[in-house]
Design a protein around this motif. Structure first.
Motif, short mmCIF file in Angstrom:
data_model
loop_
_atom_site.label_atom_id
_atom_site.label_comp_id
_atom_site.label_asym_id
_atom_site.label_seq_id
_atom_site.Cartn_x
_atom_site.Cartn_y
_atom_site.Cartn_z
N THR A 35 19.26 12.27 50.25
CA THR A 35 19.54 13.65 49.86
C THR A 35 20.45 13.63 48.64
O THR A 35 20.78 12.57 48.11
N THR A 36 20.88 14.81 48.24
CA THR A 36 21.78 14.90 47.10
C THR A 36 23.16 14.31 47.40
O THR A 36 23.98 14.20 46.49
N TYR A 37 23.41 13.91 48.64
CA TYR A 37 24.66 13.20 48.94
C TYR A 37 24.66 11.81 48.31
O TYR A 37 25.70 11.21 48.13
N SER A 43 18.28 18.66 48.87
CA SER A 43 19.42 18.79 49.77
C SER A 43 18.99 18.41 51.18
O SER A 43 17.81 18.24 51.47
N ILE A 44 19.96 18.34 52.07
CA ILE A 44 19.63 18.07 53.47
C ILE A 44 18.74 19.17 54.02
O ILE A 44 17.73 18.90 54.67
N ASP A 46 16.68 21.03 52.38
CA ASP A 46 15.35 20.86 51.80
C ASP A 46 14.56 19.79 52.55
O ASP A 46 13.40 20.00 52.90
N ASN A 47 15.19 18.63 52.78
CA ASN A 47 14.49 17.54 53.47
C ASN A 47 14.06 17.96 54.87
O ASN A 47 12.92 17.69 55.28
N ASP A 63 21.38 8.18 53.30
CA ASP A 63 22.10 8.24 52.03
C ASP A 63 23.00 7.01 51.90
O ASP A 63 23.53 6.50 52.88
N GLY A 69 26.49 14.03 55.19
CA GLY A 69 25.54 15.08 55.51
C GLY A 69 24.88 14.97 56.87
O GLY A 69 24.03 15.79 57.22
N GLU A 72 25.36 18.04 59.29
CA GLU A 72 24.59 19.17 58.74
C GLU A 72 23.10 18.96 58.99
O GLU A 72 22.38 19.87 59.39
#
Length: 87
Positions: A35-37, A43-44, A46-47, A63, A69, A72
């Motif tokens: 993810t973007t992490y 993002s989480i 989105d995934n 990640d 994340g 979340e």
């Protein structure tokens, strides 16, 4: 290298080709997502949303260098009936 012999791109290749991969390999889980992490494009949320919409049963959030994340992701997965595994 992909099974079809082509070279894989980094950072988002999977998300870009999600429909094709699911259809070709009949995937029901993906236990290596970013993810973007770390270096992923999505993002989480989105995934989780995409995986659930495509009928996957579970994903693992893998990640690099962070578990930031995971909580979340697990909460988002629970809301849509998708098992999210910390990786």
């Amino acid at each position: 290298m992909r099974p079809d012999g082509t070279k894989a791109r980094r950072n988002g290749d999977f998300m870009d080709r999600f429909d094709e991969i699911i259809a070709k390999y009949r995937m029901v889980y993906d236990h290596h997502t970013h993810t973007t992490y770390s270096h992923g494009k999505g993002s989480i949320a989105d995934n989780v949303r995409v995986a659930a919409a495509k009928g996957l049963k579970s994903i693992a959030i893998t990640d690099h260098d962070t578990l930031g994340g995971v909580a979340e992701g697990m909460a988002a997965g629970e809301r849509v009936g998708l098992r999210v595994i910390p990786g």
